[in-house]
Design an enzyme around this catalytic site. Structure first.
Site, PDB file in Angstrom:
ATOM      1  CG  HIS A   1     -12.544  -2.416   7.901  1.00 47.92           C
ATOM      2  ND1 HIS A   1     -12.916  -1.101   7.787  1.00 47.92           N
ATOM      3  CD2 HIS A   1     -11.995  -2.545   9.124  1.00 47.92           C
ATOM      4  CE1 HIS A   1     -12.591  -0.454   8.896  1.00 47.92           C
ATOM      5  NE2 HIS A   1     -12.033  -1.318   9.731  1.00 47.92           N
TER       6      HIS A   1
ATOM      7  NE  ARG B   1      -8.571  -9.293  -5.622  1.00 43.02           N
ATOM      8  CZ  ARG B   1      -9.674  -8.842  -5.038  1.00 43.02           C
ATOM      9  NH1 ARG B   1     -10.843  -8.977  -5.627  1.00 43.02           N
ATOM     10  NH2 ARG B   1      -9.624  -8.225  -3.868  1.00 43.02           N
TER      11      ARG B   1
ATOM     12  CE  LYS C   1      -3.808  -2.025   2.686  1.00 42.17           C
ATOM     13  NZ  LYS C   1      -4.916  -2.296   1.795  1.00 42.17           N
TER      14      LYS C   1
ATOM     15  CD  GLU D   1      -4.836   5.728   4.121  1.00 44.05           C
ATOM     16  OE1 GLU D   1      -6.012   5.518   4.480  1.00 44.05           O
ATOM     17  OE2 GLU D   1      -4.328   5.241   3.097  1.00 44.05           O
TER      18      GLU D   1
HETATM   19  P1  ADP Z   1      -7.988  -3.761   2.660  1.00 40.29           P
HETATM   20  O1  ADP Z   1      -6.711  -4.041   1.945  1.00 40.29           O
HETATM   21  O2  ADP Z   1      -8.093  -4.492   3.942  1.00 40.29           O
HETATM   22  O3  ADP Z   1      -9.180  -3.894   1.737  1.00 40.29           O
HETATM   23  P2  ADP Z   1      -8.370  -0.881   2.415  1.00 40.29           P
HETATM   24  O4  ADP Z   1      -7.257   0.091   2.481  1.00 40.29           O
HETATM   25  O5  ADP Z   1      -8.950  -1.162   1.077  1.00 40.29           O
HETATM   26  O6  ADP Z   1      -7.884  -2.230   3.107  1.00 40.29           O
HETATM   27  O7  ADP Z   1      -9.518  -0.410   3.418  1.00 40.29           O
HETATM   28  C1  ADP Z   1     -10.598  -1.239   3.750  1.00 40.29           C
HETATM   29  C2  ADP Z   1     -11.739  -0.408   4.314  1.00 40.29           C
HETATM   30  O8  ADP Z   1     -11.317   0.331   5.473  1.00 40.29           O
HETATM   31  C3  ADP Z   1     -12.314   0.641   3.404  1.00 40.29           C
HETATM   32  O9  ADP Z   1     -13.260   0.115   2.489  1.00 40.29           O
HETATM   33  C4  ADP Z   1     -12.920   1.632   4.381  1.00 40.29           C
HETATM   34  O10 ADP Z   1     -14.157   1.141   4.849  1.00 40.29           O
HETATM   35  C5  ADP Z   1     -11.940   1.604   5.545  1.00 40.29           C
HETATM   36  N1  ADP Z   1     -10.906   2.680   5.435  1.00 40.29           N
HETATM   37  C6  ADP Z   1      -9.753   2.587   4.757  1.00 40.29           C
HETATM   38  N2  ADP Z   1      -9.038   3.733   4.832  1.00 40.29           N
HETATM   39  C7  ADP Z   1      -9.758   4.587   5.585  1.00 40.29           C
HETATM   40  C8  ADP Z   1      -9.563   5.943   6.043  1.00 40.29           C
HETATM   41  N3  ADP Z   1      -8.462   6.642   5.747  1.00 40.29           N
HETATM   42  N4  ADP Z   1     -10.538   6.488   6.790  1.00 40.29           N
HETATM   43  C9  ADP Z   1     -11.648   5.799   7.137  1.00 40.29           C
HETATM   44  N5  ADP Z   1     -11.882   4.531   6.740  1.00 40.29           N
HETATM   45  C10 ADP Z   1     -10.951   3.924   5.987  1.00 40.29           C
HETATM   46  P1  ADP Z   2     -13.397  -7.689  -3.218  1.00 40.98           P
HETATM   47  O1  ADP Z   2     -12.371  -6.676  -2.782  1.00 40.98           O
HETATM   48  O2  ADP Z   2     -13.403  -8.025  -4.674  1.00 40.98           O
HETATM   49  O3  ADP Z   2     -14.750  -7.483  -2.646  1.00 40.98           O
HETATM   50  P2  ADP Z   2     -12.858  -9.552  -1.199  1.00 40.98           P
HETATM   51  O4  ADP Z   2     -11.534  -9.153  -0.645  1.00 40.98           O
HETATM   52  O5  ADP Z   2     -14.108  -9.288  -0.453  1.00 40.98           O
HETATM   53  O6  ADP Z   2     -12.903  -9.037  -2.668  1.00 40.98           O
HETATM   54  O7  ADP Z   2     -12.893 -11.102  -1.554  1.00 40.98           O
HETATM   55  C1  ADP Z   2     -11.759 -11.806  -1.893  1.00 40.98           C
HETATM   56  C2  ADP Z   2     -11.681 -12.926  -0.898  1.00 40.98           C
HETATM   57  O8  ADP Z   2     -12.605 -13.934  -1.291  1.00 40.98           O
HETATM   58  C3  ADP Z   2     -10.373 -13.636  -0.851  1.00 40.98           C
HETATM   59  O9  ADP Z   2      -9.476 -13.012  -0.006  1.00 40.98           O
HETATM   60  C4  ADP Z   2     -10.759 -15.021  -0.355  1.00 40.98           C
HETATM   61  O10 ADP Z   2     -10.777 -15.108   1.050  1.00 40.98           O
HETATM   62  C5  ADP Z   2     -12.178 -15.199  -0.829  1.00 40.98           C
HETATM   63  N1  ADP Z   2     -12.297 -16.133  -1.956  1.00 40.98           N
HETATM   64  C6  ADP Z   2     -11.346 -16.532  -2.779  1.00 40.98           C
HETATM   65  N2  ADP Z   2     -11.813 -17.361  -3.695  1.00 40.98           N
HETATM   66  C7  ADP Z   2     -13.123 -17.504  -3.460  1.00 40.98           C
HETATM   67  C8  ADP Z   2     -14.175 -18.220  -4.091  1.00 40.98           C
HETATM   68  N3  ADP Z   2     -13.970 -18.947  -5.177  1.00 40.98           N
HETATM   69  N4  ADP Z   2     -15.418 -18.133  -3.584  1.00 40.98           N
HETATM   70  C9  ADP Z   2     -15.644 -17.372  -2.522  1.00 40.98           C
HETATM   71  N5  ADP Z   2     -14.684 -16.672  -1.900  1.00 40.98           N
HETATM   72  C10 ADP Z   2     -13.433 -16.723  -2.345  1.00 40.98           C
END
Ligand code: ADP
Ligand code: ADP
Ligand code: MG
Length: 672
Positions: free
Chosen positions: A235, A297, A116, A200
């Site tokens: 989250h 992806r 990140k 952040e």
């Molecule tokens: P991950 O890799 O676990 O998906 P993200 O960086 O995409 O982590 O953040 C996941 C979620 O956390 C976001 O969809 C949002 O709900 C919350 N989040 C992330 N960054 C912030 C922020 N700076 N302030 C408030 N909420 C945040």
């Molecule tokens: P997105 O950010 O696209 O919403 P998520 O992070 O919620 O994706 O979902 C991805 C997660 O889904 C993976 O980290 C894994 O735990 C789970 N996963 C992987 N393959 C499958 C599958 N074939 N069916 C359901 N869940 C899966």
């Protein structure tokens, strides 16, 4: 285009990819673990290769096994789905090394977005707005604390290698910073083997809005608009929709351009999602969105984009991977209507969304049409195993506008009948019907804020539910009686009577249920013509209806037609009504007190099915555990064994008979 591809995944996404490949005339190879030998994706694919044991580290996460399966079957390309190896640059490289096409971005692009902190630095250079914060290499606690103060509290600590919400800590005051930092570092080191963090600004009222991008290997890149995924728990996304409600056109353009710039900055190809966080404390504004991360992806929620653009993103992925051009340019893409996706999970909202494992004894999904799409990887009878994600299906609806789409969503959710595991469908219905959600008053705190409205509270069984349960129990008795009479050739035997399944002087029966902690007794009077009058509810109900072998109960209750699903497993009886599932325990007085030690009692069909074998005769003495009958249900054979030693008193059915759930298959008498 490829002749044959292998899908390195399981569940709904493997099925989803196979669907498009088949439409394009591309042959498919599935891979499967021990737990998935009978899984839907294996049945759907043209070929399948076993790659190991049930745990993902011994199967779906083994690049060598997957590549060997592709070589073995002559597949030319590998689609990784999402999760698993989909964002593993090493796997993408290994595919190339083996002469296989990885259906995804170049490995360098995956790596650029893998951490990140580095991704944010890259994005700043590409003039993509990022959340204000600190993402430097210097990780000394003093410096981090100083940076946190500069950013201004509240701040969010994130693991740079993070994902799935792990290694994240919100910190509200300077005093708490040091402890939160060491907590986040420890969690990050454990989960990702890397304790580096970034800081952040914590946005207090944020919306998660992401942009679908697509690029080809000829320098073209487009975006396919946004998805709003603000409704989250822990989250994790629960509901996703496109377009984002209330999105101003200038903000949409700015976000789309920023996402395309992000993709171009890393030489992207294929499908990707740029996740942004929007500060909506003053509404949606084109100067208040920030890059969060890029998922390199296909995303779980890609179907909502497909529904509003009329495009098949898996088809685009295959075209681009095969070296083709993007099928459309930016100006060809338009938004049509509104789509919403709900993730149907085997989990218990009441127990803080704890996953629920078990067999999907009943799984009836809404019918698919132009408005309703169901992406699933399981069928009735499949198991939700502890080894994999407990998602049962993604339900996607489309309509001309958001209000109509939400109506469709509720209607479709109400048609779900799932028994055997606890699901979140009632929670999803409450969400879809919540006035604040209808008004698009969204931010990532939505579920927490309305928790009390959304988490279903257990309620006592309604009169309707109890009346249906009584009908189901009586239906089971009657099926047994009818089969017994047919078998014995005594058409006029008391077993064949329609007025009461057994002879007694009142022509009435009592049926006892346990409803959570309450005992409920219903008295049943058998009326001419097969109807029942049921007492013991708020008021007497006249009920009529037969339980079909597939567990469907078409009933008439006081002149009103009701269709329910019934699942009977031993003493447990589940009544499935639109948007409502209720579990009861049937307390059979003729079994009470007799118990298993005595060897007396009845053995009921645990699920609807066909008797394939009867292994004993009436009058035979049997030992405890001796197989008595074999029932075929859900493509599996179930042996009905004697719970204790005894004598076979009556056999209700013969080989070839279809039996409804709960039917008495045979009764035993204890040894004198
Ligand atoms: P991950 O890799 O676990 O998906 P993200 O960086 O995409 O982590 O953040 C996941 C979620 O956390 C976001 O969809 C949002 O709900 C919350 N989040 C992330 N960054 C912030 C922020 N700076 N302030 C408030 N909420 C945040
Ligand atoms: P997105 O950010 O696209 O919403 P998520 O992070 O919620 O994706 O979902 C991805 C997660 O889904 C993976 O980290 C894994 O735990 C789970 N996963 C992987 N393959 C499958 C599958 N074939 N069916 C359901 N869940 C899966
Ligand atoms: Mg994310």
């Amino acid at each position: 285009m490829f002749r044959k591809i292998l899908i390195a995944n399981r569940g709904e996404i493997a099925c989803r990819v196979i669907r498009t490949a088949r439409r394009l005339g591309v042959a498919t190879v599935a891979v499967y673990s021990d737990a998935d030998a009978g899984a839907r994706h294996v049945a759907m694919a043209d070929e399948a290769v076993h790659i190991g044991a049930a745990p993902v580290r011994e199967s779906y996460l083994l690049p060598e096994r997957i590549i060997a399966a592709a070589k073995l079957t002559g597949a030319e390309a590998i689609h990784p789905g999402y999760g698993f190896l989909s964002e593993n640059a090493g796997f993408a490289r290994a595919c190339a090394g083996a002469g296989l096409t990885f259906i995804g971005p170049p490995p360098a692009a995956i790596e650029a977005m893998g951490l990140k902190g580095a991704a944010k630095a890259l994005m700043e250079k590409a003039k993509v707005p990022v959340v204000p914060g600190y993402h430097g290499d210097d990780q000394t606690p003093d410096l981090l604390a100083k940076e946190a103060a500069r950013i201004g509290y509240p701040v969010l600590i994130k693991a740079v290698a993070g994902g799935g919400g792990k290694g994240m800590r919100r910190v509200d005051t300077e005093k708490e910073f040091a402890a939160a930092l060491s907590g986040a570092q420890r969690e990050a080191a454990n989960a990702f083997g890397d304790d580096k963090v970034l800081l952040e600004k914590y946005l207090v009222k944020p919306r998660h809005i992401e942009i679908q991008v697509f690029a080809d290997t000829h320098g073209n890149a487009v975006h396919l608009f946004e998805r709003d995924c603000s409704v989250q728990r822990r989250h994790q996304k629960v509901l996703e929709e496109a377009p984002a409600p209330g999105m101003p056109e200038d903000m949409r353009r700015a976000m789309g351009e920023a996402a395309v710039a992000a993709a171009k900055a890393i030489g992207y190809a294929g499908a990707g999602t740029v996740e942004f966080i929007a500060d909506v404390s003053e509404g949606l504004r084109p100067d208040r969105f920030y890059f969060m991360e890029m998922n390199t992806r296909l995303q779980v929620e890609h179907p909502v984009t497909e529904m509003i653009t009329g495009q098949d993103l898996v088809e685009w992925q295959l075209l681009v991977a095969a070296g083709g051009h993007l099928p459309l340019v930016q100006d060809d893409l338009v938004i049509d209507g509104h789509a919403v996706e709900a993730r149907v999970y085997a989990e218990d909202p009441v127990k803080n969304f704890l996953p629920s494992v078990g067999t999907l004894v009943r799984l009836r999904a809404p019918a698919e049409d132009a408005h309703v799409r169901v992406d699933t990887g399981v069928r009735e009878g499949d198991a939700v195993s502890p080894h994999y994600d407990p998602m049962i299906a993604k339900l996607i609806v489309w309509d001309h506008d958001r209000a109509a789409a939400l109506r469709r969503l509720r209607q479709a959710l109400a048609q779900y009948q799932i028994a055997g595991v606890t699901t979140n469908t009632a929670f999803l219905m409450a969400l879809a019907g919540h006035p604040a959600f209808g008004a698009a008053d969204l931010d990532t705190g939505f579920i927490e804020r309305f928790r009390a409205d959304l988490i279903p509270q257990p309620e006592p069984a309604s009169a309707q539910t109890l009346a249906l349960a009584v009908l189901a129990v009586v239906s089971g008795y009657r099926a047994t009686a009818a089969a017994q009479a047919a078998r014995s050739g005594e058409r006029w035997s008391p077993w064949a009577a329609v007025n009461g399944w057994r002879m007694n002087d009142t022509g009435a029966d009592e049926i006892h249920f346990r409803d959570r902690d309450t005992d409920v007794t219903c008295r049943v009077e058998y009326l001419d013509g097969g109807a029942l009058r049921i007492f013991g509810l708020e008021h007497a109900v006249v009920a009529e209806g037969e339980l079909a072998a597939d567990g469907t109960l078409d009933a008439v209750l006081d002149g009103r037609r009701v269709r329910a699903g019934i699942v009977r497993q031993g003493e447990e009886l589940v009544v499935l009504l639109p948007g409502h599932t209720h579990k009861l325990t049937v307390v059979d007085p003729r079994q009470a007190g007799e118990g298993e030690e005595g060897g007396s009692g009845q053995l009921n069909a645990p699920m609807p099915g066909k008797i394939v074998q009867v292994l004993v005769e009436e009058g035979a003495a049997v030992e405890k555990g001796q197989p008595l009958m074999v029932l075929e249900a859900m493509k599996m054979e179930h042996t009905i064994a004697a719970p204790a030693a005894g004598k076979v008193a009556k056999i209700g059915f013969r080989a070839g008979d279809q039996v409804p759930e709960g039917a008495t298959l045979l009764s035993l008498e204890g040894e004198e």
